[in-house]
Design a protein around this motif. Sequence first.
Motif, short mmCIF file in Angstrom:
data_model
loop_
_atom_site.label_atom_id
_atom_site.label_comp_id
_atom_site.label_asym_id
_atom_site.label_seq_id
_atom_site.Cartn_x
_atom_site.Cartn_y
_atom_site.Cartn_z
N UNK A 180 44.95 30.81 -36.06
CA UNK A 180 45.50 32.15 -35.84
C UNK A 180 45.46 32.98 -37.13
N UNK A 181 45.68 32.33 -38.26
CA UNK A 181 45.68 33.05 -39.53
C UNK A 181 44.27 33.50 -39.92
N UNK A 182 43.30 32.63 -39.67
CA UNK A 182 41.90 32.94 -39.98
C UNK A 182 41.12 33.16 -38.69
N UNK A 183 41.63 34.07 -37.87
CA UNK A 183 41.10 34.24 -36.52
C UNK A 183 39.62 34.60 -36.50
N UNK A 184 39.18 35.47 -37.41
CA UNK A 184 37.78 35.91 -37.39
C UNK A 184 36.84 34.77 -37.72
N UNK A 185 37.14 34.04 -38.82
CA UNK A 185 36.29 32.92 -39.20
C UNK A 185 36.30 31.84 -38.13
N UNK A 186 37.48 31.60 -37.55
CA UNK A 186 37.58 30.60 -36.49
C UNK A 186 36.72 30.98 -35.29
N UNK A 187 36.76 32.25 -34.92
CA UNK A 187 35.97 32.71 -33.78
C UNK A 187 34.48 32.60 -34.07
N UNK A 188 34.08 32.91 -35.31
CA UNK A 188 32.67 32.79 -35.67
C UNK A 188 32.19 31.34 -35.55
N UNK A 189 32.98 30.42 -36.06
CA UNK A 189 32.61 29.01 -35.98
C UNK A 189 32.62 28.51 -34.54
#
Length: 630
Positions: free
Chosen positions: A540-549
């Motif tokens: 949730x904190x690193x939502x953008x990077x998580x979504x990219x991965x």
Amino acid sequence: MVALIPALPLAAFLAIGLSGSWLRGRGHYVGVPAVLLSLVLSLLTLWRVGQGLRVDDELYVWIVSGDFRVAIGWLIDPLTAVMLVLVTTVSSLVHVYSMGYMRGDSGYDRFFAYLGLFTFSMLMLVLSNNLLQLYIFWEAVGLCSYLLIAHWYERKSACDAATKAFVVNRVGDFGFGLGILLIFLLFGAVDYASVFAAAPEMASATVNLLAPLTWLGWEAARWDVGALTVICLLLFTGAVGKSAQLPLHTWLPDAMEGPTPISALIHAATMVTAGVFMVARMSPLFDLSPAALTVVALVGGATALFAATIALTQTDIKRIVAYSTVSQLGYMFMAAGVGAYAAGMYHLLTHGAFKALLFLGCGSVIIALHHEQDIRRMGGLKDALPVTHWTMLIGSLALAGFPLTAGFFSKDEILLSAWSAGPLGQLLALTGLATAFLTAFYSFRLLFIVFWGASRVDPKQADHIHEPPVTMTAPLLILAVLSVITGYIGIPGFLAPGETAPHEGQTGIVAAAILAGLGGIAAAYVLYVQSPELPRRLAEQWRTLYALSLNKWYVDELYDRLIVRPTVRLAHALWRHMDVRVIDGAVNGVAALLSQWAGQARRMQSGQLQHYALVMTVGLFLLVSMYFFW
């Protein structure tokens, strides 16, 4: 003896394929003995090569046309010998494993037939002593991959994945074919011996890449590039497709729609390594093109890191291991790109053992959970599946490069070779260290989520979980042993004697690699054992990077928007304007004209006999008159 190594799997394919319904679920009685005997002969060949055997021979002449001559033959050297053992070992274990995994499947015999065909094709690929034979069986293993990925053809997802694998590989294989054609134009031959012998003399030859413009009248259009550089880059295009490197990597994870034994055989240990084998085999050409080697190294390093970032967040157990395969193949190309072909092949062989182990271990979990593949619905399985857990632990340690495992020795050999190759090599070595940390993290993330912690298994299945039959656990145990001992065999020295001197004064890179692996394991333990709620908060904190991965950096979506949709729109426009308006319009116009003529002709059909007799008489009179007076 050499002829029997590929002939036995081919005979198994023909026997099973032509048996019809006679075998009725007993295809393994033919397939397993055939490939086991091939393994024995391959081991004997390896021993004889170690004693000094070298063979470059022809079985029979295949094509003769003017100066063009191609024979079916084989080249036996250390590179061939170790690949023969790898292919037959993994294939044998997959054959045995499939007896349990595929039991009761409606296509059981067909599955074993295709396994035999694939093994034959891969063996003929590594035995090839000329480029045309290599290309033929390069395509044959692609065909077998298509057939095996689509084994469960009733599933649309399996058919789509097989089609995707076939189409994406055609992109790379088109360049590969062009490279072989250019070799023939430049060297006048396609056999390895002639090409390699003449290669130094062709080092200064160039190709004008703007030559098509001169045909259009632009005489000054020139862009001269080294011919060997063009050839090597075209050949490497084929390797990028076959070995799932950037940007043609997208087919491999989708290929997990096939049965798990196929994931282990084709997409972990054999077919996808054909690209690495080809670059190593063609090293006399690549060594003469530093630019091509630089491209190979950069693509390999980028793929290794890129695929590792995707594996961090995937939830399908087989896709995690699939992206790991893409990443480790990048490691191998990185080694080849810095000239360390023996190190790359060393990692190819050790990787074949522990990656096949991990895939087959995943298959045991999937079977135990009634074909569940989402790791979020697993957990706490180490007591119910002890053999699978401990063998997968060994495979994960080897993948993470844990000290004294096979992966530790082969991975460090690559990092040391890269660090010794100058500034670019040192940058690649740092990339490899970052990849090593991520590899250890995602491999133990899978292990901890699946086997440790609280169970998230469906309660209806929890009471029925048990270890698979011995036909499935025995290959796991054998591969677990191989995942350790293959690091001690001395493969680099066998492949390239005298060229793999120990790296001195570089204990720092080895220590950094060990720390990277241990750090990845420790991070996975903290996140998924000690604080299992922490990954959700970090996501949730690193939502953008998580979504990219999680969404694989949206590469598939990018291809869909830039290539697939425009192609579909173009095809629809061609259909609407060319097919409908031009072709169908012309055909319909002719049909309408004939219909009108037929309508007029119908008026002559009065149904009166005397009218028909009159017409016949007049016609006969005209014919006789023409005969006498024309």
